[in-house]
Design an enzyme around this catalytic site. Structure first.
Site, short mmCIF file in Angstrom:
data_model
loop_
_atom_site.label_atom_id
_atom_site.label_comp_id
_atom_site.label_asym_id
_atom_site.label_seq_id
_atom_site.Cartn_x
_atom_site.Cartn_y
_atom_site.Cartn_z
N ASN A 154 0.84 -1.20 0.00
CA ASN A 154 0.00 0.00 0.00
C ASN A 154 0.87 1.25 0.00
O ASN A 154 1.92 1.30 0.66
CB ASN A 154 -1.01 0.01 1.16
N GLU A 209 0.30 5.25 0.59
CA GLU A 209 -0.68 6.24 1.03
C GLU A 209 -0.35 7.63 0.50
O GLU A 209 0.73 7.87 -0.06
CB GLU A 209 -0.76 6.24 2.56
N CYS A 215 -4.05 0.67 -2.60
CA CYS A 215 -3.84 -0.54 -1.79
C CYS A 215 -2.80 -1.46 -2.42
O CYS A 215 -2.51 -1.40 -3.62
CB CYS A 215 -5.13 -1.32 -1.66
N GLU A 217 -3.03 -4.66 -3.09
CA GLU A 217 -3.55 -5.55 -4.13
C GLU A 217 -3.55 -4.86 -5.48
O GLU A 217 -3.17 -5.43 -6.50
CB GLU A 217 -4.98 -5.98 -3.81
N CYS A 245 -10.25 -4.66 0.31
CA CYS A 245 -11.31 -3.65 0.38
C CYS A 245 -12.20 -3.75 -0.86
O CYS A 245 -11.90 -4.46 -1.82
CB CYS A 245 -10.69 -2.25 0.48
N CYS A 305 -10.57 -2.88 -4.26
CA CYS A 305 -9.67 -3.94 -4.72
C CYS A 305 -10.44 -5.16 -5.20
O CYS A 305 -10.05 -5.82 -6.16
CB CYS A 305 -8.68 -4.32 -3.62
N1 THU Z 1 -5.21 -1.43 2.49
C1 THU Z 1 -4.67 -2.25 1.55
O1 THU Z 1 -3.54 -2.04 1.08
N2 THU Z 1 -5.41 -3.29 1.12
C2 THU Z 1 -6.66 -3.59 1.58
O2 THU Z 1 -7.33 -4.44 1.04
C3 THU Z 1 -7.19 -2.88 2.75
C4 THU Z 1 -6.54 -1.57 3.03
C5 THU Z 1 -4.42 -0.29 2.95
C6 THU Z 1 -4.93 1.05 2.49
C7 THU Z 1 -4.40 1.97 3.57
O3 THU Z 1 -3.08 2.35 3.24
C8 THU Z 1 -4.35 1.10 4.80
O4 THU Z 1 -4.43 -0.24 4.36
C9 THU Z 1 -5.48 1.37 5.81
O5 THU Z 1 -6.70 1.31 5.19
#
Ligand code: THU
Length: 185
Positions: A90, A92, A101, A103, A139, A142
């Site tokens: 991920n 940000e 994210c 994925e 999420c 994704c």
């Molecule tokens: N996140 C992911 O990378 N994948 C997911 O399926 C769930 C959330 C990340 C996004 C963000 O940087 C952090 O987790 C908190 O939501």
């Protein structure tokens, strides 16, 4: 082929929930059911273990100064003759909405390399392993992106943390019922 390269069969159970509906003063409300047939799938446990190792490694590169929640993903594309492993973490953004994210970063790397058919994707939420599956699973955005490159043989594996547990296994219908679809032209 060595023992650890072997492919095994698994059965994903059927889901069968009928539609229900209710009359109201303003019209009828329908609660859609689910009808997903039982499915036999093939899975290579040693590949899943390799993807898990790679996803956990990728999570170490997560850029997550806002959430402090590290995620890694690793995958193999079904249309890659060399079965390369792709990974992502991920990343940000101060705008929050610009966050991508793990994925999606892994899938977009594979797509940018020219591949289109997702074989197996594993996600590892290394900061919430051992928690309920909802704390460890992809999420909604994704899920929809996984659907874009998934077919009926695609497997989604969610790291379960425990070394004795290889992970939770799903197909796209079970991960994203009612996912949005458009005909590709
Ligand atoms: N996140 C992911 O990378 N994948 C997911 O399926 C769930 C959330 C990340 C996004 C963000 O940087 C952090 O987790 C908190 O939501």
């Amino acid at each position: 082929m060595s023992e650890s390269d072997s492919t095994i069969s698994l059965t994903l159970p059927a889901l069968s929930i009928p539609d229900t509906s209710q009359e109201t003063d303003s019209g009828r409300l329908v609660i859609p059911g689910q009808s997903i047939p039982e499915k036999r799938i093939s899975i290579q446990p040693s590949l899943v273990a390799d993807l898990r190792g790679l996803a956990r490694e990728a999570a170490k590169s997560a850029y997550c100064p806002y959430s402090r929640f590290h995620v890694g993903a690793a995958l193999v594309m079904a249309d890659d003759p060399q079965s390369r492993l792709f990974s992502g973490c991920n990343v940000e953004n101060a705008s929050y909405g610009g966050t991508v994210c793990a994925e999606r970063n892994a899938i977009f790397s594979a797509a940018a390399a020219g591949f289109r058919r997702l074989g197996v994707i594993l996600v590892s939420t290394v900061d919430s392993l051992n928690g309920p599956v909802g704390d460890r699973s992809p999420c909604g955005i994704c899920r929809q992106v996984i659907r874009e490159f998934a077919d009926e043989r695609t497997l989604i594996v969610i790291d379960a943390g425990d070394e004795g547990l290889l992970g939770n296994v799903l197909d796209i219908d079970r991960l994203l019922p009612w996912g949005f679809q458009l005909e590709k032209s």
